[in-house]
Design a protein around this motif. Structure first.
Motif, PDB file in Angstrom:
ATOM      1  N   HIS A 124       0.875  -1.265   0.018  1.00 13.79           N
ATOM      2  CA  HIS A 124      -0.088   0.067   0.109  1.00 13.79           C
ATOM      3  C   HIS A 124       0.905   1.260  -0.226  1.00 13.79           C
ATOM      4  O   HIS A 124       1.929   1.387   0.679  1.00 13.79           O
ATOM      5  N   LEU A 125       0.725   2.000  -1.037  1.00 13.10           N
ATOM      6  CA  LEU A 125       1.259   3.491  -1.090  1.00 13.10           C
ATOM      7  C   LEU A 125       0.288   4.473  -0.490  1.00 13.10           C
ATOM      8  O   LEU A 125      -0.668   5.035  -1.173  1.00 13.10           O
ATOM      9  N   PRO A 126       0.364   4.908   0.574  1.00 18.60           N
ATOM     10  CA  PRO A 126      -0.588   5.943   1.361  1.00 18.60           C
ATOM     11  C   PRO A 126      -0.491   7.392   0.691  1.00 18.60           C
ATOM     12  O   PRO A 126       0.480   7.765   0.190  1.00 18.60           O
ATOM     13  N   SER A 127      -1.550   7.965   0.390  1.00 19.86           N
ATOM     14  CA  SER A 127      -1.561   9.238  -0.168  1.00 19.86           C
ATOM     15  C   SER A 127      -1.720  10.404   0.861  1.00 19.86           C
ATOM     16  O   SER A 127      -2.255  10.330   2.086  1.00 19.86           O
ATOM     17  N   PRO A 128      -0.697  11.443   0.629  1.00 19.84           N
ATOM     18  CA  PRO A 128      -0.760  12.604   1.627  1.00 19.84           C
ATOM     19  C   PRO A 128      -1.942  13.442   1.469  1.00 19.84           C
ATOM     20  O   PRO A 128      -2.845  13.342   0.550  1.00 19.84           O
ATOM     21  N   VAL A 129      -2.107  14.491   2.468  1.00 20.61           N
ATOM     22  CA  VAL A 129      -3.382  15.451   2.582  1.00 20.61           C
ATOM     23  C   VAL A 129      -2.860  16.946   2.184  1.00 20.61           C
ATOM     24  O   VAL A 129      -3.476  17.450   1.539  1.00 20.61           O
ATOM     25  N   SER A 130      -1.821  17.112   3.072  1.00 16.41           N
ATOM     26  CA  SER A 130      -1.355  18.473   3.146  1.00 16.41           C
ATOM     27  C   SER A 130      -0.923  18.980   1.721  1.00 16.41           C
ATOM     28  O   SER A 130      -0.244  18.095   1.148  1.00 16.41           O
ATOM     29  N   PRO A 131      -1.114  20.190   1.397  1.00 19.46           N
ATOM     30  CA  PRO A 131      -0.542  20.528  -0.038  1.00 19.46           C
ATOM     31  C   PRO A 131       0.799  20.488  -0.065  1.00 19.46           C
ATOM     32  O   PRO A 131       1.549  20.085  -1.262  1.00 19.46           O
ATOM     33  N   ARG A 132       1.765  20.897   0.810  1.00 20.10           N
ATOM     34  CA  ARG A 132       3.171  20.670   0.628  1.00 20.10           C
ATOM     35  C   ARG A 132       3.808  19.214   0.453  1.00 20.10           C
ATOM     36  O   ARG A 132       4.588  19.046  -0.474  1.00 20.10           O
ATOM     37  N   LEU A 133       3.165  18.414   1.360  1.00 23.45           N
ATOM     38  CA  LEU A 133       3.554  17.054   1.333  1.00 23.45           C
ATOM     39  C   LEU A 133       3.008  16.319  -0.218  1.00 23.45           C
ATOM     40  O   LEU A 133       3.813  15.629  -0.628  1.00 23.45           O
TER      41      LEU A 133
END
Length: 234
Positions: A124-133
């Motif tokens: 599993h490759l998790p997805s970020p939430v914050s714009p910079r990440l």
């Protein structure tokens, strides 16, 4: 499914087991992406909005289970290891005629037993939430071989190394090196499914040598990338 083809985001009222008997398939949700070559299947719980993409020519096999029948007790997408017996069961169960014959019911019972016993693999490759990440992860997703440090990448996206390190742990549950290795393994599985030679995969995914790539791949999946390539392409 032809290589590169996609099935747009959708959902099912039932649970679903997704298996690519040939090639590799990625399943993407709002929480991240799961990749499964022919040695793995993906459990997709009922109601999960997800999209598919084929890598290599994919023989797609889908098994639906009623929402009240959750033999694995899983409430999020999960990658399952597929051995020779489970592979044949998945192929046989999805082969026409898809009716309610007693022998098919018996086949289903054995299939469910094998699914319960199947080892679970962390692909599993998790997805970020914050714009910079999100911006940083997109840079590496476009070029997994990018070897810049977190500090250097941070300067490009406008965030400090300390801030990004905190975001990786908070949003993705792992360190930056762990996530980058997961990303590279994800891309490696896709490239191997397309028939890319092992040395080329190592180079395109950012490993310093083929031997370094082989070592990391073996520790993650229990076999070499060469064995993965032979399973996909003989």
């Amino acid at each position: 499914m032809a290589t590169g083809s996609e099935i747009d985001a959708h959902r099912h009222d039932d649970h679903q087991i997704v298996y690519a008997g040939r090639g590799a398939l990625t399943v993407t949700t709002g929480r991240g992406t799961w990749v499964a070559p022919a040695t793995r299947a993906i459990w997709v719980p009922a109601g999960t909005v997800h999209a598919h993409q084929a890598h290599g020519a994919v023989d797609l096999h889908l098994v639906g289970l009623p929402v009240g029948d959750n033999p694995l007790g899983l409430d999020e997408p999960t990658v399952l290891s597929v051995g020779p017996l489970l592979r044949e069961l998945l192929v046989a169960y999805t082969r026409p005629p898809l009716d309610d014959r007693p022998e098919r019911s018996r086949l289903r019972a054995v299939l469910l037993d094998q699914l319960r016993a199947a080892p679970r693999r962390a692909v599993h490759l998790p997805s970020p939430v914050s714009p910079r990440l999100t911006a940083l992860c997109a840079l590496l997703g476009a070029d997994p071989a990018d070897n810049r440090t977190l500090a250097a990448l941070g300067r490009e996206v406008g965030a400090s190394e300390r801030t990004l390190s905190r975001l990786f742990r908070a949003e993705l549950g792992m360190t930056f090196p762990q996530w980058r290795t997961r990303l590279r393994l994800h891309h490696a599985l896709v490239l191997l499914a397309r028939g890319t030679p092992v040395t080329a995969v190592a180079h395109r995914c950012g490993w310093s040598s083929a031997s370094a790539f082989i070592d990391v791949f073996r520790r993650a999946f229990g076999h070499t990338p060469g064995a993965e390539l032979r399973r996909e392409h003989g």
